[in-house]
Design a protein around this motif. Sequence first.
Motif, PDB file in Angstrom:
ATOM      1  N   UNK A   1       1.038  -1.158   0.042  1.00 23.50           N
ATOM      2  CA  UNK A   1      -0.209  -0.009   0.060  1.00 23.50           C
ATOM      3  C   UNK A   1       0.438   1.353   0.349  1.00 23.50           C
ATOM      4  N   UNK A   2       2.092   1.148   1.063  1.00 21.48           N
ATOM      5  CA  UNK A   2       2.986   2.628   0.788  1.00 21.48           C
ATOM      6  C   UNK A   2       3.107   2.257  -0.443  1.00 21.48           C
ATOM      7  N   UNK A   3       4.022   2.037  -0.924  1.00 20.03           N
ATOM      8  CA  UNK A   3       4.325   1.901  -2.678  1.00 20.03           C
ATOM      9  C   UNK A   3       3.627   2.729  -3.520  1.00 20.03           C
ATOM     10  N   UNK A   4       2.742   1.681  -3.531  1.00 20.94           N
ATOM     11  CA  UNK A   4       0.983   2.044  -4.027  1.00 20.94           C
ATOM     12  C   UNK A   4       0.529   3.521  -3.666  1.00 20.94           C
ATOM     13  N   UNK A   5       0.860   4.656  -3.467  1.00 20.61           N
ATOM     14  CA  UNK A   5       0.680   5.364  -3.243  1.00 20.61           C
ATOM     15  C   UNK A   5       1.828   6.577  -4.146  1.00 20.61           C
ATOM     16  N   UNK A   6       3.083   5.650  -4.167  1.00 16.13           N
ATOM     17  CA  UNK A   6       3.426   7.118  -5.238  1.00 16.13           C
ATOM     18  C   UNK A   6       3.239   6.845  -6.823  1.00 16.13           C
ATOM     19  N   UNK A   7       3.536   7.543  -7.978  1.00 18.46           N
ATOM     20  CA  UNK A   7       2.941   7.906  -8.701  1.00 18.46           C
ATOM     21  C   UNK A   7       3.764   6.800 -10.064  1.00 18.46           C
ATOM     22  N   UNK A   8       3.373   6.625 -10.389  1.00 21.97           N
ATOM     23  CA  UNK A   8       3.554   5.649 -11.736  1.00 21.97           C
ATOM     24  C   UNK A   8       3.687   4.151 -10.918  1.00 21.97           C
ATOM     25  N   UNK A   9       5.450   3.895 -10.242  1.00 24.99           N
ATOM     26  CA  UNK A   9       5.616   2.813  -9.728  1.00 24.99           C
ATOM     27  C   UNK A   9       4.633   2.766  -9.146  1.00 24.99           C
ATOM     28  N   UNK A  10       3.074   3.173  -8.545  1.00 25.21           N
ATOM     29  CA  UNK A  10       2.248   2.757  -7.772  1.00 25.21           C
ATOM     30  C   UNK A  10       1.966   1.607  -8.462  1.00 25.21           C
ATOM     31  N   UNK A  11       2.081   1.293  -9.676  1.00 26.03           N
ATOM     32  CA  UNK A  11       0.697   0.044 -10.212  1.00 26.03           C
ATOM     33  C   UNK A  11       2.322  -1.442  -9.943  1.00 26.03           C
ATOM     34  N   UNK A  12       2.893  -0.531  -9.721  1.00 23.88           N
ATOM     35  CA  UNK A  12       3.776  -2.140  -8.987  1.00 23.88           C
ATOM     36  C   UNK A  12       3.515  -2.425  -7.509  1.00 23.88           C
ATOM     37  N   UNK A  13       3.839  -1.854  -6.363  1.00 22.03           N
ATOM     38  CA  UNK A  13       3.257  -1.910  -5.603  1.00 22.03           C
ATOM     39  C   UNK A  13       1.562  -2.381  -5.164  1.00 22.03           C
ATOM     40  N   UNK A  14       0.449  -1.977  -6.649  1.00 22.68           N
ATOM     41  CA  UNK A  14      -1.063  -2.312  -6.519  1.00 22.68           C
ATOM     42  C   UNK A  14      -0.861  -3.653  -6.885  1.00 22.68           C
ATOM     43  N   UNK A  15      -0.190  -3.964  -7.896  1.00 24.34           N
ATOM     44  CA  UNK A  15      -0.320  -5.597  -8.538  1.00 24.34           C
ATOM     45  C   UNK A  15       0.090  -6.141  -7.202  1.00 24.34           C
ATOM     46  N   UNK A  16       1.227  -6.347  -7.085  1.00 31.27           N
ATOM     47  CA  UNK A  16       1.729  -7.466  -6.490  1.00 31.27           C
ATOM     48  C   UNK A  16       1.036  -7.413  -4.439  1.00 31.27           C
ATOM     49  N   UNK A  17       0.422  -5.329  -4.162  1.00 31.08           N
ATOM     50  CA  UNK A  17      -0.897  -5.888  -2.704  1.00 31.08           C
ATOM     51  C   UNK A  17      -2.047  -7.342  -3.457  1.00 31.08           C
ATOM     52  N   UNK A  18      -2.396  -6.834  -4.912  1.00 30.83           N
ATOM     53  CA  UNK A  18      -3.855  -7.313  -5.709  1.00 30.83           C
ATOM     54  C   UNK A  18      -3.548  -9.211  -5.600  1.00 30.83           C
ATOM     55  N   UNK A  19      -1.736  -9.200  -5.681  1.00 29.84           N
ATOM     56  CA  UNK A  19      -1.383 -11.163  -5.897  1.00 29.84           C
ATOM     57  C   UNK A  19      -1.374 -11.183  -4.091  1.00 29.84           C
ATOM     58  N   UNK A  20      -0.876 -10.381  -3.340  1.00 24.69           N
ATOM     59  CA  UNK A  20      -0.506 -11.143  -2.154  1.00 24.69           C
ATOM     60  C   UNK A  20      -1.880 -11.221  -1.530  1.00 24.69           C
ATOM     61  N   UNK A  21      -3.173 -10.323  -1.918  1.00 26.23           N
ATOM     62  CA  UNK A  21      -4.670 -10.541  -1.410  1.00 26.23           C
ATOM     63  C   UNK A  21      -5.667 -11.581  -1.786  1.00 26.23           C
ATOM     64  N   UNK A  22      -4.777 -11.871  -2.834  1.00 30.50           N
ATOM     65  CA  UNK A  22      -6.008 -13.569  -3.307  1.00 30.50           C
ATOM     66  C   UNK A  22      -5.191 -14.265  -2.976  1.00 30.50           C
ATOM     67  N   UNK A  23      -3.870 -14.859  -2.169  1.00 32.35           N
ATOM     68  CA  UNK A  23      -3.971 -15.587  -1.506  1.00 32.35           C
ATOM     69  C   UNK A  23      -5.032 -15.536  -0.163  1.00 32.35           C
ATOM     70  N   UNK A  24      -4.758 -14.543   0.774  1.00 31.51           N
ATOM     71  CA  UNK A  24      -5.462 -14.395   1.560  1.00 31.51           C
ATOM     72  C   UNK A  24      -7.279 -14.379   1.817  1.00 31.51           C
ATOM     73  N   UNK A  25      -8.401 -14.514   0.423  1.00 31.09           N
ATOM     74  CA  UNK A  25      -9.300 -15.082  -0.307  1.00 31.09           C
ATOM     75  C   UNK A  25      -9.080 -16.279  -0.233  1.00 31.09           C
ATOM     76  N   UNK A  26      -8.058 -16.730  -0.577  1.00 29.53           N
ATOM     77  CA  UNK A  26      -7.964 -18.417  -0.705  1.00 29.53           C
ATOM     78  C   UNK A  26      -8.341 -19.052   0.488  1.00 29.53           C
ATOM     79  N   UNK A  27      -7.428 -18.129   1.738  1.00 32.03           N
ATOM     80  CA  UNK A  27      -7.753 -18.273   2.987  1.00 32.03           C
ATOM     81  C   UNK A  27      -8.857 -18.796   3.157  1.00 32.03           C
TER      82      UNK A  27
END
Length: 254
Positions: free
Chosen positions: A211-237
């Motif tokens: 979420x912290x990385x996602x707050x940054x312009x341009x590179x925020x998409x990288x943080x958001x992508x890995x954040x969403x991937x991490x969240x999907x593991x929690x979804x499965x749990x």
Amino acid sequence: MPAITDRDVVRALRPFVRATGPLLDTLREANLLGLRDRAVEDGANRALVDKLWDRLAKVKVPGTAGWAAMGVAQRDEWWLNRVGRLVSLIAALPGVGGALADRLPIQSALGTAGQGVLLSAMAGEHGFTTTEDRVRLLAFVLFQREVDGRAADASTEERAREDRATEELTSELEGRSTIRAIGRTVWKLAKVLWALEGELDKRPQGRFYHQALGMLPLVGVVGDYFGERSALRRVRKAAYQWFGREQSGRPELR
């Protein structure tokens, strides 16, 4: 803003589930080119065509012998990786704007929609195929709610509204399976959930550093992508918790 009720959640999720479920079921059960029923044989004297068919039959995608031989957990992992990567990317794209995008519900709605698609796929693998069951699963995992899942209003008018909403959600997919058509469909699904804006932050989220990385312009998409991937593991749990509870028939606290 009025409080969002269980009825509001069910009314939004029913066309959502109906739009995702049949599509995923068709993909899962499709007998692509008859590969599921074809035996894979070993032998040095097979013709080139037979070798090609046998190699295709080993590919682990819905409709093939390789897929049919996979266990439920393996299929869940396939959905998590193949579908999960795509929906995570779509959800992360608004992150190009950094903190500005985070002030809008666009990313939350897209992320919630992607998680809902994955949950519908997993539900089918675990034997939960009805709209009611999938609505209950999505409400539990995404919004931490226990709902009935059936239409709150069974009137002819309400059924017609739900049918129209479902048809509109899947209109982009008619005869097409392109990334653009899929992206537009996810966007439509996200707009359905946008009506539940006050509930979207309850969904499984990525780690704090994503979420912290996602707050940054341009590179925020990288943080958001890995954040969403991490969240999907929690979804499965969380989904596995729900599956276990429902299959055992014993109520369990979240």
